[in-house]
Write an enzyme that holds these catalytic residues in place. Structure first.
Site, PDB file in Angstrom:
ATOM      1  N   ARG A  19      31.932  74.820  56.879  1.00  0.00           N
ATOM      2  CA  ARG A  19      30.700  74.619  57.623  1.00  0.00           C
ATOM      3  C   ARG A  19      30.663  75.698  58.692  1.00  0.00           C
ATOM      4  NH1 ARG A  19      29.256  68.413  58.624  1.00  0.00           N
ATOM      5  NH2 ARG A  19      27.355  69.426  59.389  1.00  0.00           N
TER       6      ARG A  19
ATOM      7  N   ASP B   6      18.490  65.897  55.769  1.00  0.00           N
ATOM      8  CA  ASP B   6      18.770  64.608  56.405  1.00  0.00           C
ATOM      9  C   ASP B   6      17.896  63.480  55.866  1.00  0.00           C
ATOM     10  OD1 ASP B   6      20.828  65.565  57.917  1.00  0.00           O
ATOM     11  OD2 ASP B   6      19.731  65.638  59.806  1.00  0.00           O
TER      12      ASP B   6
ATOM     13  N   CYS C 125      37.124  70.398  60.446  1.00  0.00           N
ATOM     14  CA  CYS C 125      36.381  71.633  60.189  1.00  0.00           C
ATOM     15  C   CYS C 125      37.324  72.783  59.882  1.00  0.00           C
ATOM     16  CB  CYS C 125      35.526  72.005  61.395  1.00  0.00           C
ATOM     17  SG  CYS C 125      34.614  73.529  61.166  1.00  0.00           S
TER      18      CYS C 125
ATOM     19  N   ARG D 177      24.901  55.628  65.158  1.00  0.00           N
ATOM     20  CA  ARG D 177      24.971  57.008  65.651  1.00  0.00           C
ATOM     21  C   ARG D 177      23.585  57.653  65.701  1.00  0.00           C
ATOM     22  NH1 ARG D 177      27.431  60.341  61.952  1.00  0.00           N
ATOM     23  NH2 ARG D 177      26.962  61.949  63.496  1.00  0.00           N
TER      24      ARG D 177
ATOM     25  N   VAL E 246      30.997  77.049  61.562  1.00  0.00           N
ATOM     26  CA  VAL E 246      31.530  77.301  62.894  1.00  0.00           C
ATOM     27  C   VAL E 246      31.755  78.798  63.086  1.00  0.00           C
ATOM     28  CG1 VAL E 246      33.483  76.861  64.448  1.00  0.00           C
ATOM     29  CG2 VAL E 246      32.552  75.021  63.057  1.00  0.00           C
TER      30      VAL E 246
ATOM     31  N   LYS F 201      17.663  62.224  68.009  1.00  0.00           N
ATOM     32  CA  LYS F 201      19.048  62.488  68.379  1.00  0.00           C
ATOM     33  C   LYS F 201      19.352  63.977  68.278  1.00  0.00           C
ATOM     34  CE  LYS F 201      22.455  62.604  65.573  1.00  0.00           C
ATOM     35  NZ  LYS F 201      23.584  62.455  64.660  1.00  0.00           N
ATOM     36  N   ASN F 202      18.880  64.611  67.206  1.00  0.00           N
ATOM     37  CA  ASN F 202      19.208  66.019  66.980  1.00  0.00           C
ATOM     38  C   ASN F 202      18.536  66.949  67.986  1.00  0.00           C
ATOM     39  OD1 ASN F 202      20.834  65.352  64.842  1.00  0.00           O
ATOM     40  ND2 ASN F 202      19.294  65.791  63.269  1.00  0.00           N
TER      41      ASN F 202
ATOM     42  N   ILE G 175      21.739  72.485  51.064  1.00  0.00           N
ATOM     43  CA  ILE G 175      22.179  72.761  52.435  1.00  0.00           C
ATOM     44  C   ILE G 175      23.664  72.471  52.625  1.00  0.00           C
ATOM     45  CG2 ILE G 175      21.749  72.345  54.875  1.00  0.00           C
ATOM     46  CD1 ILE G 175      19.396  73.611  53.361  1.00  0.00           C
TER      47      ILE G 175
END
Length: 429
Positions: free
Chosen positions: A131, A316, A126, A408, A133, A22-23, A338
């Site tokens: 995080r 993950d 957010c 997901r 951005v 997915k990533n 992380i």
């Protein structure tokens, strides 16, 4: 809402096919915005996040078709999908779409590079500076973009083409590396990205962009160089196998015992995680068809883990490894470096009998002899798979609620595990 019901205690024996990541699929799909030619992606997983991004791209004018089948036919398996952004009809990514999936914010790079403007909602929940951005925006400014944040939207524009430049990421960010690399492909001049992410998904995207005509070197290292071109063309490219799915199922076998071939998996994508799984007492070997994981009835050895950027142990897989450690023969320490607040699964594992103590970003796991099934609630994608791993080894029945998190990122999880002997089923809500 659907839930997953598991009766624990069965070893896993058989073959589990590993889906496309997915990533990797998400940024590859977004790259279709960079060209008016057709981009064909192979090995695309059927996941909720993928379907959501298809809708978001459609909002911008991207047409798509699934090769060899009608939509709705055999959707539970990897697909080949054609994406064509011949005419971008809208450069706005609205809140109601972006808020449902953080990665959809990444459209800002290709839209700005090709259309010279973009209006993209900030991801849901957010705050700038928490995080990263802010790394996306700072990096785009270094490429000559004018950026304003107003009323929850990022308004980005450029006078003419973006301009190549040097940008040093203050911290490693996979998403920001994706975005700046895509944007720089159509910039005027040369862009150098330092302290860039080295993850396999970044390499997969770079290889796709190169197939489309981009001039990129250094991908897979911390310095990526992009020489801008006037335009990109179509290409055909395969999504890399999912290293997180690979690690998750490997840990499930280490937890339950058994013998499973993870078909299509590539060991070089997650060597750090596989080494930690070996340290727990499982046999992990590479074969021509994938990775084989074998675990006999021996106890699970306690192993310490610290999450790191690639090639280190991936964040993950942190939750899943904690699930494995709940039944180890001693004490293990898991340090998350992380993300903040990534121990949401601890309280749910405790409902199954796990003994876990938190101190800041460190979890101390005292292994217990047995877990007991109970109703639990998934709090996020990776936490939900940790609960499944624990449930597979727990005595009695475990019900995992809110499995839309699983959908997901895991393609047909319950089917793949059931095919290897697990007593697991989806119960309609």
């Amino acid at each position: 809402m659907d839930r997953i019901r598991i009766v624990g205690g069965q070893p896993l024996i058989g073959t589990i096919p590993i889906s496309g990541a997915k990533n990797a699929a998400l940024p590859l799909m977004i790259a279709s915005l960079l060209t008016d030619d057709q981009l064909t992606l192979e090995n695309v997983p059927y996941l909720n996040d993928v379907e959501q991004l298809i809708r978001i791209l459609g909002n911008h004018g991207v047409d798509y078709s699934v090769a060899g089948k009608r939509r709705g036919q055999n959707e539970g398996h990897a697909r080949t999908i054609h994406f064509t952004a011949r005419n971008i009809v809208d450069t706005t990514a609205p809140y109601d779409l972006v808020s449902k999936m953080r990665a959809s914010f990444w459209v800002i790079g290709p839209l700005l590079a090709r259309m010279r403007k973009a209006r993209v909602s900030l991801p849901g929940g957010c705050a700038i500076g928490t995080r990263p951005v802010d790394l996306f925006l700072d990096g785009l400014r270094h490429l000559g973009a004018q950026i304003e944040v107003d009323s929850g939207y990022v308004n980005a524009s450029t006078d003419g083409r973006l301009k190549g430049g040097r940008y040093v990421f203050p911290k490693v960010s996979v998403g920001a590396t994706h975005v700046l690399m895509m944007a720089a492909t159509l910039a005027r001049g040369t862009t150098e990205l330092e302290n860039a992410a080295r993850e396999p998904e970044v390499v997969n995207l770079a290889e796709c962009l190169i197939a489309m005509g981009a001039k990129i070197s250094g991908h897979g290292t911390s310095t990526i160089t992009i020489e801008g071109v006037d335009q990109l063309s179509g290409a055909r490219h395969a999504v890399v196998p999912d290293r997180i799915e690979t690690g998750t199922y490997a840990m499930a076998v280490a937890m339950t015992g058994g013998d499973v071939l993870l078909a299509g998996a590539k060991a070089d994508l997650l060597q750090a995680a596989l080494e930690k799984i070996r340290e727990t007492g499982a046999e992990v070997t590479e074969e021509a068809g994938g990775i084989r994981v074998v675990k006999n009835g021996a106890e699970i050895a306690p192993v310490d883990v610290t999450t790191e950027v690639f090639p280190g142990f991936p964040t993950d897989l942190q939750a899943q490894f904690m699930g494995l450690m709940t039944r180890s023969s001693g004490t293990s320490r898991i340090v998350e470096t992380i993300f903040e607040n990534r121990f949401m699964h601890v309280q749910e594992l405790a409902r199954l009998g796990a003994n876990i103590t938190l101190s800041g970003q460190t979890a101390v796991v005292e292994g217990v002899q047995s877990l007991r099934g109970a109703p639990v609630m998934a709090t996020d994608l990776r936490a939900s798979s940790a609960l499944v791993i624990a449930g597979l080894a727990a005595e009695g029945t475990t019900e995992v609620n809110r499995v839309y998190h699983l959908d997901r990122g895991f393609e047909r999880l319950e089917e793949k595990l059931a095919a290897c002997g697990a007593q697991i089923e989806r119960v309609a809500g």
